[in-house]
Enzyme design. Structure first.
Site, mmCIF file in Angstrom:
data_model
loop_
_atom_site.group_PDB
_atom_site.id
_atom_site.type_symbol
_atom_site.label_atom_id
_atom_site.label_comp_id
_atom_site.label_asym_id
_atom_site.label_seq_id
_atom_site.Cartn_x
_atom_site.Cartn_y
_atom_site.Cartn_z
ATOM 1 N N CYS A 123 0.870 -1.170 0.000
ATOM 2 C CA CYS A 123 0.000 0.000 0.000
ATOM 3 C C CYS A 123 0.904 1.215 0.000
ATOM 4 C CB CYS A 123 -0.916 0.014 1.222
ATOM 5 S SG CYS A 123 -1.969 1.491 1.304
ATOM 6 N N GLU A 180 -3.941 1.094 -5.996
ATOM 7 C CA GLU A 180 -2.967 0.046 -6.304
ATOM 8 C C GLU A 180 -2.843 -0.025 -7.820
ATOM 9 O OE1 GLU A 180 -0.129 -1.463 -5.819
ATOM 10 O OE2 GLU A 180 -0.939 -1.913 -3.827
#
Length: 224
Positions: free
Chosen positions: A2, A106
Site C-alpha cells: 500500500c 494500487e
C-alpha cells in the site's frame, strides 16, 4: 503493498467514527486525494484510556537506525512476519496505531510494460482504518521523530486480480482490539490482521495522474 491512499472525509466524521477523545486542531487536517509515503499522515493511538488523533510520518524508522533513509523502505510491514522482524517485533506489542482512510490506490499490471492505477474502496463509501505500527526515532540533533508503517496481508478475491498484497483494513471490533494497549500477545494480535471481506469492497480504474504525488485533486478518484 500500500503506497498511496486518500483521506478527504470531513474532520468531524473522522472524530465521530473513531471515537476520538483527543485530537489535533482541525486546521492541521488537510484532506488529500493522494496521500504518499514520507508525508505526515493522520493516525490514531490509544493511551490506555483515550483514542488520540495526531500525525506520524509515513515510513517507519526503527530506534536503532543510523539515519532516516530506512523509512523510505518501510512504508509497509507484512502481517505474517511482524513478530519475527527486529523492526516490528516490539511495536507489535506496544506501539500500534490505526490510519483512517476512505480509499487506497494500487497499480494493476496488464503486461510487463503496462500498469494501470486502480482505486479501491468500501461499497458503502464509509471511512475505514488500516492497521499500523509506529516508532520513535531520535534525530542526530536529539529531536524525536515519530513514524509509522501500514500493515499488509494476502489479497482477498477482489484484490488478487490487482496485486499480490493488500493493506489490512480492520473491522470495527478489531480496531478496538488492535488499539487496546492491554493486548500484548503477538499471536492474538496477528490473528486480527486478516484480508477484508471482498464482498464489501469495489475497485475501478482511475487516471494516471495519481502516479505523481504532486497531483492532488478530486479528479484523481474519478472513474477513468
Amino acid at each position: 503493498m500500500c503506497g498511496r491512499f486518500t483521506l478527504f472525509s470531513e474532520f468531524d466524521d473522522i472524530i465521530e467514527q473513531f471515537n476520538i477523545d483527543q485530537f489535533l486542531p482541525e486546521g492541521e487536517y488537510h484532506p488529500s486525494y493522494n496521500v504518499a509515503p514520507s508525508q505526515n499522515i493522520l493516525t490514531i493511538i490509544n493511551d490506555g484510556s483515550n483514542n488520540r488523533l495526531g500525525k506520524l510520518r509515513w515510513g517507519l524508522i526503527p530506534p536503532w537506525a543510523k539515519d532516516e533513509k530506512i523509512g523510505y523502505k518501510m512504508i509497509n510491514a507484512r502481517a505474517e512476519t511482524l513478530s519475527e522482524k527486529p523492526s516490528f517485533r516490539k511495536p507489535l506489542v506496544s506501539k500500534r496505531c490505526i490510519i483512517p482512510a476512505d480509499s487506497f490506490y494500487e497499480w494493476k499490471r496488464l503486461d510487463p510494460k503496462t500498469k494501470i492505477p486502480m482505486r479501491i474502496k468500501l461499497k458503502s463509501s464509509n471511512l475505514f482504518a488500516f492497521a499500523g505500527l509506529y516508532e520513535k526515532w531520535n534525530t542526530p540533533e536529539g529531536n524525536p521523530l515519530y513514524t509509522c508503517t501500514i500493515i499488509t496481508t494476502k489479497p482477498n478475491e477482489l484484490m488478487e486480480d490487482i496485486h499480490d498484497r493488500m493493506p489490512v483494513i480492520l473491522t470495527d471490533e478489531n480496531e478496538k482490539e488492535w488499539l487496546n494497549p492491554k493486548n500484548t500477545d503477538p499471536d492474538y494480535l496477528q490473528s486480527l490482521l486478516q484480508p477484508y471481506d471482498a464482498d464489501d469492497m469495489e475497485a475501478y480504474q482511475v487516471s494516471s495522474l495519481v502516479n505523481s504525488p504532486k497531483n492532488n485533486s478530486p479528479e484523481l478518484i474519478e472513474s477513468h
